[in-house]
Every structure is written in structure tokens, then in C-alpha cells.
Design a protein around this motif. Structure first.
Motif, short mmCIF file in Angstrom:
data_model
loop_
_atom_site.label_atom_id
_atom_site.label_comp_id
_atom_site.label_asym_id
_atom_site.label_seq_id
_atom_site.Cartn_x
_atom_site.Cartn_y
_atom_site.Cartn_z
N ASP A 31 76.12 61.52 -81.48
CA ASP A 31 76.32 62.97 -81.64
C ASP A 31 77.78 63.28 -81.99
O ASP A 31 78.06 64.07 -82.89
CB ASP A 31 75.96 63.70 -80.33
N ASN A 32 78.68 62.63 -81.26
CA ASN A 32 80.11 62.83 -81.52
C ASN A 32 80.47 62.35 -82.93
O ASN A 32 81.19 63.03 -83.67
CB ASN A 32 80.90 62.06 -80.45
N ALA A 33 79.96 61.18 -83.30
CA ALA A 33 80.25 60.63 -84.64
C ALA A 33 79.70 61.55 -85.72
O ALA A 33 80.34 61.76 -86.76
CB ALA A 33 79.64 59.24 -84.76
N LEU A 34 78.52 62.10 -85.47
CA LEU A 34 77.87 62.99 -86.44
C LEU A 34 78.70 64.26 -86.64
O LEU A 34 78.89 64.73 -87.76
CB LEU A 34 76.49 63.34 -85.91
N GLN A 35 79.21 64.81 -85.53
CA GLN A 35 80.05 66.03 -85.62
C GLN A 35 81.29 65.75 -86.47
O GLN A 35 81.65 66.55 -87.34
CB GLN A 35 80.50 66.45 -84.23
N GLN A 36 81.92 64.60 -86.23
CA GLN A 36 83.13 64.27 -86.98
C GLN A 36 82.81 64.03 -88.45
O GLN A 36 83.57 64.40 -89.34
CB GLN A 36 83.78 63.04 -86.36
N MET A 37 81.65 63.42 -88.71
CA MET A 37 81.24 63.16 -90.09
C MET A 37 80.98 64.47 -90.83
O MET A 37 81.34 64.61 -92.00
CB MET A 37 79.99 62.29 -90.09
N ILE A 38 80.38 65.43 -90.13
CA ILE A 38 80.08 66.74 -90.74
C ILE A 38 81.38 67.46 -91.12
O ILE A 38 81.49 68.04 -92.20
CB ILE A 38 79.24 67.60 -89.76
N ILE A 39 82.39 67.38 -90.23
CA ILE A 39 83.69 68.01 -90.54
C ILE A 39 84.29 67.36 -91.79
O ILE A 39 84.79 68.03 -92.69
CB ILE A 39 84.66 67.88 -89.34
N PHE A 40 84.19 66.05 -91.85
CA PHE A 40 84.73 65.32 -93.00
C PHE A 40 84.01 65.73 -94.30
O PHE A 40 84.63 65.96 -95.33
CB PHE A 40 84.60 63.81 -92.76
N THR A 92 70.73 70.34 -92.82
CA THR A 92 69.84 69.32 -93.38
C THR A 92 70.15 67.94 -92.80
O THR A 92 69.24 67.19 -92.43
CB THR A 92 70.01 69.28 -94.92
N VAL A 93 71.45 67.59 -92.74
CA VAL A 93 71.84 66.27 -92.24
C VAL A 93 71.48 66.12 -90.76
O VAL A 93 70.88 65.13 -90.34
CB VAL A 93 73.34 66.02 -92.47
N LEU A 94 71.82 67.14 -89.96
CA LEU A 94 71.55 67.05 -88.52
C LEU A 94 70.05 66.94 -88.22
O LEU A 94 69.64 66.10 -87.42
CB LEU A 94 72.14 68.27 -87.79
N SER A 95 69.25 67.76 -88.89
CA SER A 95 67.80 67.69 -88.63
C SER A 95 67.22 66.37 -89.12
O SER A 95 66.33 65.79 -88.48
CB SER A 95 67.09 68.88 -89.26
N GLY A 96 67.73 65.86 -90.23
CA GLY A 96 67.24 64.58 -90.76
C GLY A 96 67.54 63.43 -89.82
O GLY A 96 66.68 62.56 -89.57
N SER A 216 89.49 59.51 -83.12
CA SER A 216 90.21 58.78 -84.18
C SER A 216 89.33 58.53 -85.40
O SER A 216 89.84 58.25 -86.47
CB SER A 216 90.74 57.46 -83.65
N MET A 217 88.00 58.67 -85.27
CA MET A 217 87.13 58.46 -86.43
C MET A 217 87.41 59.53 -87.50
O MET A 217 87.56 59.23 -88.67
CB MET A 217 85.67 58.52 -85.99
N LEU A 218 87.50 60.78 -87.05
CA LEU A 218 87.77 61.88 -87.99
C LEU A 218 89.13 61.70 -88.65
O LEU A 218 89.29 61.87 -89.86
CB LEU A 218 87.70 63.22 -87.26
N GLN A 219 90.11 61.31 -87.83
CA GLN A 219 91.46 61.09 -88.36
C GLN A 219 91.44 60.00 -89.43
O GLN A 219 92.02 60.14 -90.50
CB GLN A 219 92.37 60.69 -87.20
#
Ligand SMILES: [Zn+2]
Ligand SMILES: [Zn+2]
Length: 322
Positions: A31-40, A92-96, A216-219
Motif C-alpha cells: 500500500d505504501n509503495a503504491l502510494q509513492q508510485m502514484i505520486i511519481f 484505475t491503477v489502485l482498483s486494478g 526513500s522509494m519516492l525520493q
């Protein structure tokens, strides 16, 4: 190939590893990784209105295209507070991803064990290259679209995939597609994905999930993977000092330090074999027989017990190359 210009649009294909088992081994939750990926992703779309995006998700069983969504999918509710394109992509990404995770969990309940933390990465990369090819073919000749792939990987390498993966990596190299790897979890560095980044000119980044609550993933993504082809020419990318270039043998799918290569089809074997199992080439060991003290062992194919394996190897390569 022409040089990238500042005004050229980009095509980014994000491959998200949704292997549930692998994410449970990581300090960073999916969930955390997905949030950071969406911001990116939103930052990437905001950079240039012409930028195109494809999001794929892959686990051990299937690889799905999450964005652009299927036309048959139900339309997403409007929200005037959020920029339209961000809202569609995010929803779309989150529901998928949710649907894929629940599908995988349902299959496991039915009794099938999913103990291996491996993902169908070669299939996902092939699909990504197909999308890139289609977008490049559809775009007008006047505008060059520069494509790159970002893999967010959590699972370990699957040695069975080695051949398919290397084929897709070399195809990406020929198409001029960069492959960036963001390795989030896994027991160790991914040998194959490291090679993918190195061969295509992308970056291999291992995220330190133990520091800063996984932020640090988002960074890492923002500082390294947001730059397009044009910007990368003036940026100094982080380099990996040690890259593992080992291959897997075609016979047991094991990663080997020293292997024997068929000079006809370039298949790799962990031990000497009289016949190549891939292309059925019969190796001639006549020179080995002249040099070796045990000629019958070499001819009869019991090469493992040969007292001079080094001499036999040299002879094999000499003969097959001539
Ligand atoms: Zn082997
Ligand atoms: Zn062969």
C-alpha cells in the motif's frame, strides 16, 4: 537514431510487481509503495502534457495492463477537486492492483500453494515492449516518442525465465528503450534485472526500506527515474560498482559461476555434455582425445569423470569454432 530534444514527449511503462508473497517479506508494505508510485506517476504526467503512460502489473500467474483501462470498464466518478487525468490514473491503477491481489488470494485459498516469491517478469517486459512498439508506430513521423520502462520489483529472480528475459532485454536495447529498475525487496540484488539496466543504459536502484519509513522509494524515483532521455544526457546517474553478470545454465536453471557455452546456439551448461540439448549439435572431442590421457571417457560422453576437464573444454571450443 536521432538525438533527443527537450520538446520530445516520453512514453513511460511502469511494471509493478504485485506478488503478494514477496511483499510480505518486505518492510515496505505494498500500500505504501503504491502510494509513492502514484505520486511519481502524477509528477511524470505533470511534467509534459504530451507524456504517455502505461501501467502493467505482474505476479506469478498473470500480467495485466491496468492503464490505459479496458473500454468495457465502468466509468470512474468525477471529482472536481482533482485534476482529471490524475484521478483516472489513480483510480484505475489502485482498483486494478486490488483486483489482482484479491484474485491471487482467492486462488491460494483453493489449495494451491504459492510459496515461491517469483514473478513473470519476462512476460511483463514483453508486453511493455509491445505497447511501446504500438505507440511509436501510431505517433507521427515528425514527433519522436522516447520510451522507457520502470520496473518496481519485489520478488526474487526466477532462473527459469533467464532465456526469455535476456531476449526481451536485448530487444529493448535494439529499440532504444531504457529499463530502470527499482528493487524494493527480495533476499538479494536481482542478477537479471541488474543486467537489464546495464545493457539498456537504465539505472538499477535498490531502495533502503529500513530507513525513513520507506519514504526513500519516492525520493529514489523522483531523483533518478523522472528524468527523460534528453535530461539524462546532462545528469550524472548513480552507478553500480559491482554488477553480477552471471548467467543460468540451461540444463538445471541454476546461476553458475563457470559454464560451458555451445558455440552454435550459445546455450550455457553447468557441466560438459556431448550433445547440446537446445540445438542438438554433437560436439566432437577428437582433439581432446589426442591431448587427453583418458580418450575413451571423452568419446563415451562420461566427461564429468575425465581427469582433464580443462583440456577437454579447450578442445571442444577449438573444434566447434573451426
Ligand atoms: Zn545445469
Ligand atoms: Zn547448441
Amino acid at each position: 537514431m536521432s538525438e533527443p530534444l527537450e520538446s520530445d514527449p516520453s512514453l513511460l511503462v511502469v511494471i509493478l510487481d504485485v506478488n503478494g508473497w514477496a511483499w510480505t517479506q518486505s518492510p515496505l508494505t505494498i500500500d505504501n509503495a503504491l502510494q509513492q508510485m502514484i505520486i511519481f506517476i502524477n509528477a511524470y504526467l505533470a511534467l509534459k502534457p504530451e507524456n504517455k503512460l502505461v501501467v502493467l502489473a505482474s505476479n506469478k500467474r498473470e500480467c495485466k495492463c491496468l492503464y490505459p483501462a479496458d473500454r468495457n470498464q465502468a466509468p470512474i466518478e468525477r471529482d472536481i477537486r482533482i485534476y482529471e487525468q490524475f484521478r483516472v490514473v489513480d483510480a484505475t491503477v489502485l482498483s486494478g492492483v486490488q483486483a489482482m491481489l484479491s484474485d491471487a488470494a482467492a486462488t491460494m485459498i483453493e489449495g494451491e500453494e504459492d510459496e515461491e516469491g517469483q514473478t513473470l517478469m519476462s512476460r511483463a517486459l514483453s508486453k511493455a515492449l509491445c505497447h511501446i512498439h504500438r505507440v511509436e508506430a501510431e505517433s507521427s513521423a515528425a514527433v519522436k516518442v522516447w520510451s522507457r520502462i520502470l520496473v518496481i520489483s519485489a520478488a526474487d529472480d526466477s532462473p527459469r525465465e533467464y532465456i526469455a528475459l535476456m531476449n526481451t532485454i536485448f530487444a529493448a536495447q535494439r529499440m532504444g528503450v531504457l529499463i530502470d529498475i527499482c528493487k524494493v525487496s527480495g533476499k538479494s540484488d536481482s542478477v537479471f534485472l541488474q543486467q537489464a539496466a546495464e545493457i539498456t543504459g537504465g539505472n538499477y536502484l535498490k531502495v533502503d526500506t529500513t530507513r525513513g519509513g520507506g519514504e526513500s522509494m519516492l525520493q529514489t524515483l523522483m531523483f533518478t527515474c523522472l528524468a527523460d532521455h534528453y535530461t539524462r544526457e546532462v545528469l550524472v546517474s548513480p552507478t553500480s560498482e559491482t554488477i553480477d553478470f552471471r548467467a543460468t545454465c540451461f540444463c538445471h536453471k541454476r546461476i553458475v559461476d563457470i559454464g560451458f557455452v555451445c558455440s552454435v546456439c550459445l546455450s550455457i551448461f553447468c557441466e560438459l555434455t556431448p550433445v547440446c540439448s537446445t540445438c542438438q549439435t554433437k560436439f566432437s572431442f577428437r582433439v581432446a582425445r589426442a591431448d587427453s590421457a583418458a580418450p575413451h571417457q571423452a568419446v563415451n560422453g562420461s566427461l564429468k569423470q575425465s581427469p582433464k576437464p580443462a583440456a577437454a573444454t579447450a578442445a571442444m571450443s577449438t573444434l566447434t569454432l573451426s
